[in-house]
Motif scaffolding. Structure first.
Motif, short mmCIF file in Angstrom:
data_model
loop_
_atom_site.label_atom_id
_atom_site.label_comp_id
_atom_site.label_asym_id
_atom_site.label_seq_id
_atom_site.Cartn_x
_atom_site.Cartn_y
_atom_site.Cartn_z
N GLU A 166 0.82 -1.22 0.00
CA GLU A 166 0.00 0.00 0.00
C GLU A 166 0.85 1.27 0.00
OE1 GLU A 166 -0.27 -2.55 2.02
OE2 GLU A 166 -2.34 -2.98 2.56
N GLY A 167 2.01 1.22 0.66
CA GLY A 167 2.89 2.39 0.66
C GLY A 167 3.34 2.75 -0.75
N ARG A 168 3.71 1.74 -1.52
CA ARG A 168 4.12 1.98 -2.92
C ARG A 168 2.96 2.53 -3.74
NH1 ARG A 168 8.30 -2.76 -4.71
NH2 ARG A 168 9.05 -3.34 -2.65
N TRP A 169 1.76 1.92 -3.53
CA TRP A 169 0.60 2.37 -4.29
C TRP A 169 0.23 3.80 -3.94
CZ3 TRP A 169 -2.61 -2.59 -2.86
CH2 TRP A 169 -2.04 -3.70 -3.51
N THR A 170 0.39 4.17 -2.67
CA THR A 170 0.08 5.53 -2.25
C THR A 170 0.99 6.53 -2.95
OG1 THR A 170 -0.58 4.71 -0.06
CG2 THR A 170 -0.18 7.07 -0.26
N VAL A 171 2.28 6.21 -2.98
CA VAL A 171 3.24 7.09 -3.64
C VAL A 171 2.95 7.17 -5.14
CG1 VAL A 171 5.68 7.42 -4.21
CG2 VAL A 171 5.01 6.77 -1.89
N GLN A 172 2.61 6.02 -5.75
CA GLN A 172 2.30 6.03 -7.18
C GLN A 172 1.04 6.85 -7.46
OE1 GLN A 172 4.11 4.70 -9.89
NE2 GLN A 172 2.64 6.09 -10.86
N ALA A 173 0.04 6.72 -6.59
CA ALA A 173 -1.18 7.51 -6.77
C ALA A 173 -0.89 9.00 -6.64
CB ALA A 173 -2.24 7.10 -5.74
N ALA A 174 0.05 9.34 -5.75
CA ALA A 174 0.44 10.74 -5.60
C ALA A 174 1.06 11.27 -6.89
CB ALA A 174 1.42 10.89 -4.44
N VAL A 175 1.89 10.43 -7.52
CA VAL A 175 2.48 10.82 -8.80
C VAL A 175 1.38 10.99 -9.85
CG1 VAL A 175 4.00 10.07 -10.66
CG2 VAL A 175 4.69 9.70 -8.28
N ASP A 176 0.43 10.06 -9.89
CA ASP A 176 -0.65 10.11 -10.88
C ASP A 176 -1.50 11.37 -10.72
OD1 ASP A 176 0.24 7.66 -11.78
OD2 ASP A 176 -1.29 6.50 -10.70
#
Length: 314
Positions: free
Chosen positions: A237-247
């Motif tokens: 989830e930490g990785r997905w959160t950071v990726q969503a922030a980029v998106d």
């Protein structure tokens, strides 16, 4: 209410028990026959009365995908699949579309509470259409903590897991801050009672929290944390959160740094830090430490070539 529950591990098993204590009929299935009420997913579906509700609590990714595909072939129009694992919200949207072609509903639920949820309740972040969420409210009411808080219908399909993803990203940042504070207190000669300092913060301070309570508990069990290795996994989830922030072009400096800190924890001998040491030696003559643990000469020591590069055309 009757519900099927697939995956009876630490979380799923405790959730099934909490539901039974509340008077619900739970038919459980697990790969471990000792935990299962039925031998196969087909038997689980046959034991449930229509319209059926089946809650999936298995690891995200491949296991969840395979389970939902099997359920799609066994369930009927009007039934509902609930994914309570830590799935990616984009997977939810795909699952809902696939099941929807056969009239099967889909609800995603981010669940927080860990091993303590059986007693204190689970915080539930739910995504899905109103029709299916409303039908499942007796189950949600039994699982959530007592009182007004602990449950939100966050939005449509995917919203539950998106909310849980952000929740876990915040959790990363909070844990990293507590960890860094502990390390600094331990390094200081000024503070002689580090566990007592954290314990004193549990009441009356703005950083009091359940995480702080758990930190105090950990220090009571192992004051110096000598039994642990400085290695921390990330569950996704930490990785997905950071990726969503980029998106979404949203800056998340604290959460991103806490994720990278976990990556660094897995390196006994960081390649990046080797380069940092080498560069500090090159431009500043700072001493470096060899693999054998011996200090090597700095770049400005006798015999070292510290000539600057030739002037280049500007």
């Amino acid at each position: 209410m009757q519900i099927g529950l697939i995956g009876l591990g630490k979380m799923g098993g405790n959730m099934a028990e909490r539901l039974r204590r509340a008077g619900h009929d739970v038919v459980g299935y697990d790969r471990d026959p000792a935990k299962s009420d039925v031998g196969t997913l087909k038997e689980l579906v046959e034991r449930l009365e229509a319209p059926r509700a089946v809650w999936v609590m298995v690891p995200a990714g491949g296991p969840t995908q395979a389970t939902i595909e099997q359920l799609g072939a066994l369930l009927s129009a009007g039934d509902t699949v609930i994914d309570g694992g830590n799935s990616n919200y984009k997977d939810d949207q795909r699952h809902a579309a696939e099941l929807g072609t056969d009239g099967i509903g889909f609800v995603d639920v981010g669940v927080s509470g860990g091993v303590w949820g059986i007693e204190y309740g689970y915080a539930l972040m739910v995504g899905g259409e109103d029709e299916y969420v409303h039908r499942l409210m007796p189950i949600f009411e039994a699982l959530k903590p007592e009182g007004e808080d602990g449950f939100v219908h966050a939005g449509g399909v995917g919203a539950g897991h998106f909310a849980k993803m952000v929740h876990n990203g915040i959790e990363y940042g909070m844990m990293q801050s507590f960890a860094e504070g502990w390390e600094l207190l331990e390094a200081s000669d000024a503070v002689t009672d580090v566990p007592g300092t954290f314990k004193s913060w549990r009441h009356g301070t703005v950083i009091r929290s359940w995480l702080l309570d758990l930190l105090v508990r950990a220090l009571e069990e192992d004051p110096d944390l000598a039994e642990l290795k400085g290695y921390a996994e990330d569950s996704g989830e930490g990785r997905w959160t950071v990726q969503a922030a980029v998106d979404h072009a949203v800056p998340l400096p604290a959460i991103t740094a806490s994720l990278y800190a976990r990556f660094a924890s897995r390196q006994d001998d960081s390649p990046a830090m080797k380069m940092v040491a080498a560069l500090r030696n090159q431009f500043g003559g700072h001493a470096i430490t060899s693999v054998e643990g011996q200090h090597a000469k700095g770049a400005d020591s006798p015999g070292a070539d510290v000539s600057p590069p030739a002037e280049t055309e500007r």
